[in-house]
Design an enzyme around this catalytic site. Sequence first.
Site, short mmCIF file in Angstrom:
data_model
loop_
_atom_site.label_atom_id
_atom_site.label_comp_id
_atom_site.label_asym_id
_atom_site.label_seq_id
_atom_site.Cartn_x
_atom_site.Cartn_y
_atom_site.Cartn_z
N TYR A 182 0.80 -1.24 0.00
CA TYR A 182 0.00 0.00 0.00
C TYR A 182 0.83 1.27 0.00
O TYR A 182 0.27 2.37 -0.05
CB TYR A 182 -0.95 -0.02 1.21
CG TYR A 182 -1.92 -1.20 1.17
CD1 TYR A 182 -2.84 -1.33 0.13
CD2 TYR A 182 -1.89 -2.18 2.15
CE1 TYR A 182 -3.70 -2.42 0.07
CE2 TYR A 182 -2.76 -3.27 2.11
CZ TYR A 182 -3.65 -3.38 1.07
OH TYR A 182 -4.51 -4.45 1.00
N HIS A 232 -8.76 1.87 -5.37
CA HIS A 232 -7.93 0.96 -4.58
C HIS A 232 -6.48 1.33 -4.80
O HIS A 232 -6.07 1.62 -5.94
CB HIS A 232 -8.14 -0.50 -5.00
CG HIS A 232 -9.54 -0.97 -4.77
ND1 HIS A 232 -10.01 -1.31 -3.53
CD2 HIS A 232 -10.57 -1.10 -5.62
CE1 HIS A 232 -11.29 -1.65 -3.64
NE2 HIS A 232 -11.65 -1.53 -4.89
C1 DQA Z 1 -7.63 -2.08 -0.85
C2 DQA Z 1 -7.62 -3.52 -1.35
C3 DQA Z 1 -8.44 -4.42 -0.46
O1 DQA Z 1 -8.37 -5.76 -0.90
C4 DQA Z 1 -7.92 -4.37 0.97
O2 DQA Z 1 -8.75 -5.14 1.81
C5 DQA Z 1 -7.77 -2.99 1.48
C6 DQA Z 1 -7.19 -1.99 0.60
C7 DQA Z 1 -6.70 -1.18 -1.68
O3 DQA Z 1 -6.83 0.03 -1.55
O4 DQA Z 1 -5.84 -1.67 -2.39
O5 DQA Z 1 -8.07 -2.69 2.62
O6 DQA Z 1 -8.95 -1.56 -0.97
#
Ligand code: DQA
Length: 144
Positions: free
Chosen positions: A22, A99
């Site tokens: 992330y 995402h």
């Molecule tokens: C997310 C992807 C999701 O699978 C994960 O549970 C998240 C972050 C992303 O921003 O990449 O919490 O939404």
Amino acid sequence: MKILVLNGPTLNLLGTREPHIYGTTTLAEIERDLMTVGAELGVTVVCAQSNHEGELIDRIQAAHGDADGILINAGAYSHTSLAIRDALAAVALPYAEVHLSNIFAREPERRHSTLAAGARAVVCGFGAPGYALALRGLVAALRA
Ligand code: DQA
């Protein structure tokens, strides 16, 4: 024009949460960037985060008659929540799904989003800068 930016569970830990997936940008930094972009575009940006599905739904419902569009990263709820999809459908506000990671390149259980079919657009895989891209795109779509 007013845009609600909604972040779901564990996105409050961005910066330190699995940085190899992330990144290291915090949610506060993302929100600050969105405020700056909002000011540049002449739109009001209101940001909220919750770890609770019901609170996210309450926020979506409260946006009805208040906001013009929603930018949403529902985190893991994106993959499971019919309730959040129903709330978005009920308020009938255009929304963009964001995402940080490319969910389609991850584990099979992350490759489906319950929210995507109703979204005006989906931005995923660009990390933190994806939020500003999605905001610009949503505002442009609303103004078109
Ligand atoms: C997310 C992807 C999701 O699978 C994960 O549970 C998240 C972050 C992303 O921003 O990449 O919490 O939404």
